[in-house]
Scaffold this motif. Structure first.
Motif, PDB file in Angstrom:
ATOM      1  N   TYR A   7       0.834  -1.201   0.000  1.00  0.00           N
ATOM      2  CA  TYR A   7       0.000   0.000   0.000  1.00  0.00           C
ATOM      3  C   TYR A   7       0.874   1.257   0.000  1.00  0.00           C
ATOM      4  N   GLU A   8       1.960   1.240   0.758  1.00  0.00           N
ATOM      5  CA  GLU A   8       2.860   2.387   0.813  1.00  0.00           C
ATOM      6  C   GLU A   8       3.486   2.651  -0.555  1.00  0.00           C
ATOM      7  N   GLU A   9       3.826   1.566  -1.275  1.00  0.00           N
ATOM      8  CA  GLU A   9       4.411   1.718  -2.609  1.00  0.00           C
ATOM      9  C   GLU A   9       3.399   2.270  -3.616  1.00  0.00           C
ATOM     10  N   LEU A  10       2.131   1.946  -3.428  1.00  0.00           N
ATOM     11  CA  LEU A  10       1.099   2.362  -4.375  1.00  0.00           C
ATOM     12  C   LEU A  10       0.569   3.771  -4.118  1.00  0.00           C
ATOM     13  N   LYS A  11       0.931   4.382  -3.003  1.00  0.00           N
ATOM     14  CA  LYS A  11       0.361   5.680  -2.641  1.00  0.00           C
ATOM     15  C   LYS A  11       0.697   6.764  -3.668  1.00  0.00           C
ATOM     16  N   ASP A  12       1.908   6.731  -4.215  1.00  0.00           N
ATOM     17  CA  ASP A  12       2.282   7.742  -5.203  1.00  0.00           C
ATOM     18  C   ASP A  12       1.429   7.612  -6.467  1.00  0.00           C
ATOM     19  N   ILE A  13       1.203   6.372  -6.883  1.00  0.00           N
ATOM     20  CA  ILE A  13       0.383   6.142  -8.079  1.00  0.00           C
ATOM     21  C   ILE A  13      -1.049   6.595  -7.827  1.00  0.00           C
ATOM     22  N   ILE A  14      -1.563   6.272  -6.632  1.00  0.00           N
ATOM     23  CA  ILE A  14      -2.930   6.670  -6.289  1.00  0.00           C
ATOM     24  C   ILE A  14      -3.055   8.189  -6.288  1.00  0.00           C
ATOM     25  N   ALA A  15      -2.035   8.877  -5.759  1.00  0.00           N
ATOM     26  CA  ALA A  15      -2.071  10.334  -5.685  1.00  0.00           C
ATOM     27  C   ALA A  15      -2.073  10.966  -7.077  1.00  0.00           C
TER      28      ALA A  15
END
Length: 468
Positions: free
Chosen positions: A378-386
């Motif tokens: 989830y931490e790795e995906l946060k940038d993509i989500i943002a």
């Protein structure tokens, strides 16, 4: 270890000298005949106490004042007590509050006579130490799951200012002391006097003060007093472990202030600073304190230490040296505070050497690793989500995000010590309930429910009630 029935009964040399120079808390004293021993306490006709730190010449010592030097002048006469700094020990200490001199500061009758011991002691040899590994349960979900404490070990609570270190320590005291058959010792090093008074009242109201000893060297006291208060508390803890044969829970708030006091002392003594301005003897001084905390085959001293991290920099030399002594590291995150996730424990930076299948068991290890992997993804995906939004993720990635967000909220917990501020009744959660809740979330049992029903609850079974 120096042991005596009382300070006055120690057979040692008593010598007199005169003050040659005063620079702040550093006092040079001239002795025309013989010199006192290292760590001996020098006193005048007032309440001044000066500890002998080093020898400058065959007739001059350099001492560190443990009390204010106001009123001292060159030529004043000082007398060696013939003993090092001592504190009382015994069951008579329970329920009381002390300063570094062993004097009571709770407004009750002073402790006089009986057994007093020097605060300066060497750690026991390794053959006398226990090597068995046993978990120490706190009732706090995220700690027991991802960073379990070791009985007889040392745990550090790392964090900058205002992230909840003292609140977490206070909650541990509340959860553990009631079911602990041993003794709790709270050592406040360089912290606020307000916190000391509040903690005393809270423990009195909780009914756990009768099995607790409190020792304080507050931030308005001299660096010498703050530098020695940790050793004074450990002397009391060693008595309960070795002589009274009881388990001890030692809470230290804040171990960074011990290093900070040592840095002040080092500067006053004229030593050249080392990295980032710390004292060159940082590693040695910290080891002298930390190596006195261990288990014997029969009983243990378990320590939980708050560690202030300057500028939230975990690579700071003080934090790095403390890390090396710990069996469990609990890192508090300012980011999680801003998200309202309390306790603000960072699950990815926190860890414990006990989190292995041989110690915690296969089920606990497997669930903890799955939780950590989910949160890391989830931490790795946060940038993509943002940047692109949650809808742009693949289906299995969205499922991971949903699980992680539910896990984050389930690992929050209302504390007993914050009930008056949050209005939520505190929860103490057993490890089996934590494992059961995380496993059910990982199995997508709550995928059709709002993640908010998992926020600030105890066991997972409270979720449906919270939904209603």
């Amino acid at each position: 270890m120096t042991i005596a029935s009382s300070p006055s009964n120690i057979d040692s040399k008593v010598v007199c000298g005169t003050i040659a120079a005063i620079r702040g808390s550093v006092v040079d004293v001239h002795f025309p005949e013989q010199l006192p021993n290292l760590h001996d306490i020098l006193r005048d006709d007032r309440s001044t106490a000066i500890e002998v730190e080093t020898y400058l010449t065959p007739h001059v010592i350099r001492g560190l004042a443990l009390t204010p030097t106001t009123g001292l002048a060159r030529g004043d006469r000082l007398t060696s007590t013939g003993t090092s700094l001592q504190v009382p020990v015994g069951d008579r200490l329970l329920g009381r509050m002390f300063n570094v001199f062993g004097q009571t500061i709770d407004g009750k009758a002073p402790i006089e006579g009986g057994d007093w011991r020097s605060i300066h002691a060497n750690p026991q040899v390794s053959q006398e130490r226990a090597i068995a590994t046993e978990l120490f349960r706190t009732g706090i979900k995220v700690i027991d799951l991802l960073a379990p404490l070791e009985r007889g070990g040392k745990a550090g609570l790392f964090g900058g200012a205002g992230v909840g270190k003292t609140v977490l320590i206070t909650e541990m005291i509340h959860n553990v002391v009631r079911r602990l058959e041993g003794v709790s010792i709270f050592c406040g090093i360089g912290e606020r006097s307000r916190e000391a008074e509040e903690l005393y009242r809270e423990m009195q109201e909780a009914g756990v003060l009768a099995n607790t000893v409190m020792m304080f060297g507050q931030m308005n006291e001299s660096p010498g007093a703050r530098f020695r208060v940790g050793h004074a508390a450990l002397t009391m803890a060693e008595y309960f472990r070795d002589d009274a044969h009881r388990d001890v829970l030692l809470m230290i708030d804040n171990i960074f202030r011990f290093i900070q006091a040592g840095s002040e002392v080092s500067g006053l003594m004229g030593r050249l600073p080392s990295r980032v301005g710390y004292q060159p003897t940082l590693a040695t001084e910290l080891a002298e304190l930390e190596e006195r905390i261990f288990s014997t085959p029969s009983h243990s001293i378990t320590s939980v230490q708050a560690v202030y991290v300057p500028a939230d920099d975990l690579t700071d030399p003080a934090a790095a040296h403390i890390f090396s002594h710990l069996s469990t590291s609990i890192v508090l995150s300012r980011k999680r505070v801003s998200e309202g996730l309390y306790p603000a424990v960072d699950p990815l930076q926190s860890g414990s050497k006990l989190l292995t299948p041989l110690v915690v068991g296969d089920r606990h290890y497997r669930i903890a690793q799955a939780v950590r992997k989910t949160l890391a993804t989830y931490e790795e995906l946060k940038d993509i989500i943002a940047m692109l939004g949650l809808e742009e993720l693949a289906r299995h990635e969205r499922q991971v995000v949903y699980r992680a967000r539910r896990l984050e909220r389930f690992l929050t917990q209302p504390f007993f010590t914050t009930e008056q501020f949050t209005g939520l009744p505190g929860r103490l959660v057993e490890l089996e309930d934590v494992l059961d809740g995380c496993e059910r979330i990982l199995n997508d049992e709550f995928s059709d429910r709002s993640e908010t029903i998992l926020y600030m609850i105890g066991t997972i079974d409270e979720a449906p009630a919270a939904q209603d």
